[in-house]
Write an enzyme that holds these catalytic residues in place. Structure first.
Site, PDB file in Angstrom:
ATOM      1  N   LEU A  91      48.763  71.418  34.060  1.00 12.20           N
ATOM      2  CA  LEU A  91      47.197  71.062  34.053  1.00 12.20           C
ATOM      3  C   LEU A  91      46.821  71.357  35.682  1.00 12.20           C
ATOM      4  CD1 LEU A  91      47.065  67.763  31.840  1.00 12.20           C
ATOM      5  CD2 LEU A  91      46.717  70.360  31.430  1.00 12.20           C
ATOM      6  N   ASP A  92      46.367  72.414  35.863  1.00  9.24           N
ATOM      7  CA  ASP A  92      45.950  72.957  37.195  1.00  9.24           C
ATOM      8  C   ASP A  92      45.276  72.093  37.641  1.00  9.24           C
ATOM      9  OD1 ASP A  92      45.609  74.352  39.362  1.00  9.24           O
ATOM     10  OD2 ASP A  92      45.175  76.311  38.378  1.00  9.24           O
ATOM     11  N   ILE A  93      45.358  71.636  39.173  1.00  7.52           N
ATOM     12  CA  ILE A  93      44.802  70.811  39.896  1.00  7.52           C
ATOM     13  C   ILE A  93      43.309  71.324  39.903  1.00  7.52           C
ATOM     14  CG2 ILE A  93      45.306  71.461  42.083  1.00  7.52           C
ATOM     15  CD1 ILE A  93      45.242  68.647  43.047  1.00  7.52           C
ATOM     16  N   THR A  95      41.509  73.531  38.137  1.00 13.83           N
ATOM     17  CA  THR A  95      40.889  73.956  37.057  1.00 13.83           C
ATOM     18  C   THR A  95      40.004  72.679  36.632  1.00 13.83           C
ATOM     19  OG1 THR A  95      42.723  74.972  36.230  1.00 13.83           O
ATOM     20  CG2 THR A  95      41.110  74.562  34.483  1.00 13.83           C
ATOM     21  N   LYS A 179      45.348  82.597  36.223  1.00 10.37           N
ATOM     22  CA  LYS A 179      45.450  83.065  37.521  1.00 10.37           C
ATOM     23  C   LYS A 179      46.226  84.291  37.724  1.00 10.37           C
ATOM     24  CE  LYS A 179      43.525  78.834  39.749  1.00 10.37           C
ATOM     25  NZ  LYS A 179      43.748  77.800  40.514  1.00 10.37           N
TER      26      LYS A 179
END
Length: 229
Positions: A91-93, A95, A179
């Protein structure tokens, strides 16, 4: 020979039941029991170790019924910079947007595992012009440096220019996948927001940094995914 002894997972201690439902620590709920404030099926409970069937027994505190909730489900409108895991590799920081918070591990696996192919849709702003050719490339799958290209993804261009706006639906959720897909085409994601995951959609009225419990309808839709329907 292996002997399997079936354990009734619905039966738990009364003090555990009460503490898990937010009535206090184990020591605090023991005081409630000791002072006669807890009843099981209308009968005053006297022992913390009394077993409770969470599906069949009615537990009350001073006459107020306490329902046992095994799993909890919340929608969180995640802000950028919020770390949503002990290791932020899934879970991308950076996003923003929709995040499901739950203690239901089986459901989390169904939603997040790349092998389950649950659709996730993102809104993004891209540094660079996104074109029809990019739509075709995404539909064919993108080489992001792994053993196989990504699975087909649906790219919708909302605005094309030096800074483009798009919506992208993927079914894998690999590390920084959105990305990396754009980087493979020589473009850079400058803003990323998750707007849906499976049947869940980010509500317009849920402000960034706030959360709410799932509605029954939303929970029912997730249970269909969990059961494989």
């Amino acid at each position: 020979m292996t002997v399997y002894v079936e354990r009734n997972i619905n039966m738990i201690r009364l003090d555990k039941f009460l503490s898990e439902m937010g009535l206090g620590t184990r020591s605090e709920v023991k005081k409630l029991i000791k002072t006669g404030q807890i009843a099981i099926n209308g009968t005053v409970a006297v022992k913390p170790e009394t077993k409770v069937d969470i599906d069949a027994d009615e537990v009350s505190v001073n006459g107020r019924i306490v329902k046992y909730q095994r799993y909890e489900y919340y929608l969180f409108n995640k802000p950028s910079g919020c770390v949503s895991a002990t290791c932020d590799n899934v879970l991308d920081i950076d996003t923003e947007g929709l995040l499901l918070i739950t203690n239901d591990g089986a459901l989390s696996h169904e939603l997040l595992s790349p092998s389950k192919h649950v659709a996730k849709t993102y809104y993004a702003r891209i540094d660079g012009e996104v074109t029809w050719d990019d739509i075709i490339r995404f539909k064919e799958g993108i080489d992001i440096g792994e053993e196989r290209p990504t699975k087909p993804a649906e790219l919708v261009i909302k605005k094309s220019g030096s800074v483009s706006e798009i919506e992208l639906t993927i079914t894998e959720g690999k590390f920084h996948q959105v990305k990396r897909m754009f980087e493979a085409l020589g473009k850079r994601v400058i803003y990323l927001k998750r707007i849906s995951m499976g049947p869940l959609k980010l509500p317009d009225d849920l402000k960034t940094g706030t959360y709410r419990a799932l509605t029954q309808a939303e929970t029912d839709m997730l249970m269909q995914i969990k059961s494989g329907k």
